[in-house]
Design an enzyme around this catalytic site. Structure first.
Site: not given
Length: 222
Positions: A18, A20
């Protein structure tokens, strides 16, 4: 893929990352933009912030305003993506992210993010991080996290079974998506520990990558 009951070493064939909250700390921007959005719609900002991490914007809006037409959510999301892409004030790397990505050079890994191409490029650039060669962005999927589609596509692009991948995530939606894909999940940061990942670290300084000669990767988690 194997893990101990309280994992300190995970053995895998590929990593799905991922962005953020995992590689990039963009919380300052997310807070600014989503709290403004909450105020415009008469919603409690604290409650909105509990929902938005990990999901595409339109998916968060669907949770927060369930009676609103989907078309309005997509239009609103497009405007917010433009705002977020233009606002990189306070965007920095998660501690250890640059060294972590450097240690993955030549090893199978992919970025799997709810951001679109423009936003992911802007934020990784603002944080001084290189974009992985394999990227699954918002444009690549038909369903947002917590749906596992993004992680399944990332694994497929790497040519690795999802069950042989480790996902790195910070949010409840992302951890649920990684688990639904069949991968082990390493949670990064304070939000992650609330959602029972297979292992959890405060940041990426606590992860060491070891390439093994048989094509597997060992992740040493302190």
């Amino acid at each position: 893929m194997t893990a101990t009951a309280a994992p300190t070493v995970l053995t895998t064939r590929a990593l799905l990352l991922d962005m953020d909250g995992t590689l990039v700390n963009s919380d300052a921007v997310v807070e600014r933009i989503w709290r403004r959005w909450a105020e415009r719609h008469g919603l409690d900002g604290d409650e909105v912030m509990k929902v938005v991490h990990g999901r595409q914007g339109h998916a968060s809006m669907a949770v927060l305003l369930p009676d609103r037409p989907v078309e309005q959510n997509f239009a609103d999301n497009a405007r917010m993506l433009a705002e977020e892409t233009a606002d990189t004030d306070g965007v920095v790397e998660i501690p250890g992210a640059a060294d972590f990505l450097a240690s993955l050079r030549g090893l199978p890994h992919a970025l799997v993010t709810s951001a679109d191409v423009a936003l992911s490029t802007a934020r990784m650039g603002a944080a001084g991080l290189p974009l992985p060669e394999v990227r699954v962005t918002a444009e690549s999927v038909g369903a947002s996290k917590p749906d596992p589609e993004g992680f399944l596509k990332g694994a497929a692009e790497l040519g690795v079974d999802p069950a042989d991948c480790v996902v790195f995530e910070d949010s409840g939606a992302g951890i649920a998506a990684g688990r639904a894909a069949g991968a082990l999940v390493v949670g990064v940061g304070p939000r992650a520990g609330l959602h029972e990942p297979d292992a959890a670290v405060p940041d990426l300084t606590r992860v060491r990558v070891e390439a093994v000669g048989d094509g597997t990767i060992r992740l040493h988690i302190d």
